[in-house]
Design an enzyme around this catalytic site. Structure first.
Site, PDB file in Angstrom:
ATOM      1  CE1 TYR A   7      22.819   8.258 -38.010  1.00 16.00           C
ATOM      2  CE2 TYR A   7      22.323  10.527 -38.610  1.00 16.00           C
ATOM      3  CZ  TYR A   7      23.118   9.604 -37.948  1.00 16.00           C
ATOM      4  OH  TYR A   7      24.211  10.018 -37.229  1.00 16.00           O
ATOM      5  CD  GLU A  36      27.704   5.065 -42.436  1.00 15.45           C
ATOM      6  OE1 GLU A  36      26.701   4.660 -41.831  1.00 15.45           O
ATOM      7  OE2 GLU A  36      28.797   5.303 -41.857  1.00 15.45           O
ATOM      8  CE  LYS A  74      26.216  11.326 -34.580  1.00 18.71           C
ATOM      9  NZ  LYS A  74      25.356  10.475 -33.707  1.00 18.71           N
ATOM     10  CG  HIS A 122      28.213   8.450 -37.996  1.00 16.22           C
ATOM     11  ND1 HIS A 122      27.128   7.624 -37.743  1.00 16.22           N
ATOM     12  CD2 HIS A 122      28.810   7.964 -39.124  1.00 16.22           C
ATOM     13  CE1 HIS A 122      27.074   6.699 -38.698  1.00 16.22           C
ATOM     14  NE2 HIS A 122      28.079   6.881 -39.542  1.00 16.22           N
ATOM     15  CG  ASN A 153      25.973   9.988 -30.068  1.00 21.25           C
ATOM     16  OD1 ASN A 153      26.006  10.672 -31.081  1.00 21.25           O
ATOM     17  ND2 ASN A 153      25.539   8.745 -30.057  1.00 21.25           N
TER      18      ASN A 153
HETATM   19  P1  IDP Z   1      25.842   4.679 -33.330  1.00 22.44           P
HETATM   20  O1  IDP Z   1      25.953   6.149 -33.735  1.00 22.44           O
HETATM   21  O2  IDP Z   1      26.624   4.385 -32.095  1.00 22.44           O
HETATM   22  O3  IDP Z   1      26.168   3.744 -34.476  1.00 22.44           O
HETATM   23  P2  IDP Z   1      23.044   4.001 -33.785  1.00 22.44           P
HETATM   24  O4  IDP Z   1      22.301   2.956 -33.021  1.00 22.44           O
HETATM   25  O5  IDP Z   1      23.433   3.701 -35.195  1.00 22.44           O
HETATM   26  O6  IDP Z   1      24.312   4.421 -32.914  1.00 22.44           O
HETATM   27  O7  IDP Z   1      22.139   5.305 -33.759  1.00 22.44           O
HETATM   28  C1  IDP Z   1      22.448   6.402 -34.588  1.00 22.44           C
HETATM   29  C2  IDP Z   1      22.338   7.669 -33.780  1.00 22.44           C
HETATM   30  O8  IDP Z   1      20.982   7.862 -33.371  1.00 22.44           O
HETATM   31  C3  IDP Z   1      23.110   7.666 -32.457  1.00 22.44           C
HETATM   32  O9  IDP Z   1      24.483   7.989 -32.621  1.00 22.44           O
HETATM   33  C4  IDP Z   1      22.388   8.743 -31.686  1.00 22.44           C
HETATM   34  O10 IDP Z   1      22.735  10.066 -32.122  1.00 22.44           O
HETATM   35  C5  IDP Z   1      20.950   8.468 -32.074  1.00 22.44           C
HETATM   36  N1  IDP Z   1      20.290   7.533 -31.165  1.00 22.44           N
HETATM   37  C6  IDP Z   1      20.432   6.184 -31.123  1.00 22.44           C
HETATM   38  N2  IDP Z   1      19.662   5.642 -30.167  1.00 22.44           N
HETATM   39  C7  IDP Z   1      19.008   6.668 -29.585  1.00 22.44           C
HETATM   40  C8  IDP Z   1      18.051   6.746 -28.514  1.00 22.44           C
HETATM   41  O11 IDP Z   1      17.657   5.745 -27.905  1.00 22.44           O
HETATM   42  N3  IDP Z   1      17.619   8.005 -28.193  1.00 22.44           N
HETATM   43  C9  IDP Z   1      18.032   9.125 -28.858  1.00 22.44           C
HETATM   44  N4  IDP Z   1      18.919   9.086 -29.867  1.00 22.44           N
HETATM   45  C10 IDP Z   1      19.409   7.875 -30.214  1.00 22.44           C
HETATM   46 MG    MG Z   2      25.170   3.452 -36.258  1.00 21.46          MG
END
Ligand code: IDP
Ligand code: MG
Length: 138
Positions: A51, A128, A11, A117, A114
């Site tokens: 997304y 994807e 990312k 992905h 984070n």
């Molecule tokens: P993942 O990437 O671990 O699969 P997902 O729940 O699919 O997590 O969420 C997609 C992305 O959205 C996360 O990787 C993160 O960048 C962002 N995200 C998810 N939850 C939050 C939140 O509570 N606050 C801010 N960003 C979030």
């Molecule tokens: Mg996800």
């Protein structure tokens, strides 16, 4: 277990801080083949489409802004059990809860930024991987 393909992304926070070399090294050291890889910058429409499952979530607008804030690296990763193993190597979405030795524990900035992905299931990998790569790219 069978040979699987999954989508990996580095990312914008990973590239902005120059971590891509270390991240690619971890991926290779953990037995993944990088079948295809490219650096690109998502448009807003592309980020929203990618997304789409999160479109009703409060973080959706901020997530799409962040994901279009700079270039990303997209990869098709292959190994036995690649989908689950890449999720394990990535660590929990919230880096504060990520296990020691995971990418998010070691590199992530916060819950949004984070660093990586990964597809979360065979169905999402099937959606994807072709979102980023055509058959001509293998
Ligand atoms: P993942 O990437 O671990 O699969 P997902 O729940 O699919 O997590 O969420 C997609 C992305 O959205 C996360 O990787 C993160 O960048 C962002 N995200 C998810 N939850 C939050 C939140 O509570 N606050 C801010 N960003 C979030
Ligand atoms: Mg996800």
């Amino acid at each position: 277990m069978s040979i699987e393909r999954t989508l990996g992304l580095i990312k914008p926070d990973g590239l902005e801080r120059g971590k891509q070399g270390q991240l690619l090294d971890r991926i290779l050291q953990n037995g993944f083949k990088i079948l295809a890889m490219k650096q690109l910058k998502l448009t807003r429409a592309q980020a929203e489409a990618f997304y789409a499952e999160h479109s009703a979530r409060p973080f959706f607008d901020s997530l799409c802004s962040y994901m279009t804030s700079g270039p990303i690296i997209a990869m098709t990763l292959e190994k036995e059990n690649a989908i689950a193993d890449w999720r394990t190597l990535m660590g929990a979405t919230n880096p504060a809860k990520a296990d020691p030795g995971t990418i998010r524990k070691d590199f992530a900035v916060d819950m949004e930024k984070n660093t990586v992905h990964g597809s979360d299931s065979p169905a999402s990998a099937a959606r994807e991987v072709p979102f980023f790569f055509s058959q001509l790219e293998y």
